[in-house]
Design an enzyme around this catalytic site. Sequence first.
Site, PDB file in Angstrom:
ATOM      1  N   ASP A   1      13.976 -22.132 -23.583  1.00  0.00           N
ATOM      2  CA  ASP A   1      13.601 -23.066 -24.646  1.00  0.00           C
ATOM      3  C   ASP A   1      14.785 -23.414 -25.532  1.00  0.00           C
ATOM      4  O   ASP A   1      14.892 -24.543 -26.024  1.00  0.00           O
ATOM      5  CB  ASP A   1      12.433 -22.530 -25.471  1.00  0.00           C
ATOM      6  CG  ASP A   1      12.702 -21.182 -26.112  1.00  0.00           C
ATOM      7  OD1 ASP A   1      13.542 -20.413 -25.598  1.00  0.00           O
ATOM      8  OD2 ASP A   1      12.033 -20.875 -27.132  1.00  0.00           O
TER       9      ASP A   1
ATOM     10  N   GLU B   1      17.011 -19.258 -29.470  1.00  0.00           N
ATOM     11  CA  GLU B   1      15.897 -20.129 -29.828  1.00  0.00           C
ATOM     12  C   GLU B   1      16.130 -20.764 -31.198  1.00  0.00           C
ATOM     13  O   GLU B   1      15.923 -21.962 -31.395  1.00  0.00           O
ATOM     14  CB  GLU B   1      14.622 -19.309 -29.830  1.00  0.00           C
ATOM     15  CG  GLU B   1      13.440 -19.887 -30.570  1.00  0.00           C
ATOM     16  CD  GLU B   1      12.490 -18.790 -30.989  1.00  0.00           C
ATOM     17  OE1 GLU B   1      11.597 -18.459 -30.189  1.00  0.00           O
ATOM     18  OE2 GLU B   1      12.642 -18.260 -32.115  1.00  0.00           O
TER      19      GLU B   1
END
Length: 465
Positions: free
Chosen positions: A133, A80
Amino acid sequence: MKKCYSITVYLLFLGINFFNAQISEINFLNRDYDYGIQPNNIQANDLLDVYVAWRNTFVASCNDGRFRVKFDTPSQTVSEGIGYGMLLAAYANDKELLDGLWLYYKDFSNANGVMNWKIEDCSNVIGQNGATDAELDAAIALIVAEKRWGNSGAIHYQNDAKALIAAIKDHEVESGTYVLKPGDAWGGSANTNPSYFTTGYFRVFGEYTNDQVFWNAVASKCYDIIDANLSKNNAVYNLVSDWSEADGDYSTQVSWAYDEGKSYYYDAARTPWRIAIDYLWYGNSRALSYTELCNDFVTAQGGFDQIYPGYNQAGVAIRTDYKDPTFTGAYSTAGMASTDLNFVNDGYEELKNQPTTAYFGATLRAIYMFVLSGNAYNPLEPVLSVDKPETDTPSFKAYPNPVLNDLFVNFKFSKPRTINLFSLKGTKLSTKTSQSSEMKLDMSHLSSGVYFLNVDNKNYKIVKL
């Protein structure tokens, strides 16, 4: 007409040291979006300050030109953080950092072509498999990089971006349902994460790979899940849960999460920012509907300074003893879909006044400020080449630039002419008329920052030290 201008800060002259890296400039384009409004209370050095602070605090160097982003445990890095860092580096024109983060990402990718989610320092995988993500942000950053720098260097950004998008499609979207999975090895209809739903990215992926039908279907499914989650759980305003089943019910697979994933907490907090991108880039009506819920919530709380870190879906605050830009800033980006400039300005000011040294909050704060200032633009729209807004050769030389006291403007030919100096906000600061071949402007009384010298109806950037 949509404005598009660039602001370049010459870091070597300013004495900023990025790990002794050979970085000559950071460039902020400050573009207008196709939709929404932007704050007009952003100061000249806000973006530079937040980017430098983030980079110097959280970026660590590995061998062979690799860089990583420090996690809460500084010896660790999560995928991330690499995705976030790539976004910031790409939009800031920091090619060295973008390349180094991407090389690190690839060093620790698994057989599916996505990065294992947690790494110890620069060497060992300690968390297997991907987090979606990270892939989404990294893919958009690679597209930004291609549009800014081309593909002639050591990294072919276009090939890498398309390969990563293909990996997301094959391994992080549930087959047959268009449900975005939270990773390549788990999740789907039984468990997904609404804070990963960057629906504007999916429209870019579709255009970039000529696969619009698929990626538009993924975007549409994301909105279906958000709507179902809000409806089934009687949520007020925009308060989606951290985790959800595709039908809107709470997931039963995240018992380890805060409140078993049923609250609007540190995962869901990012959802307003993710959805706001779809409105700013494409004017999507479903994105507008969600951001309006966000704005209504802020208003109901009494303003951005009354936003706290976390709520249950009934709107009751989880904590009121501190504030966190993770939450405030996401709402500030959603505020850009309003029609009230004062509301947008308030959101930016509150975000700016919430600095933090925490990895998550500090990194997202920088990203949110990039969004608010026009430095998270759709990479498929035309982009100015780096710091070259003019196509013809100026008939004069302005020096020294950067300047500390006196700026000299030397012309090739003598003739009557007027030059004006403007602030970054467009305020005229001085006018000088002469017919000699050289003019001198006293800039010693001005604050450090970026100014525009208007000569022959064209603007040229001047950096004041």
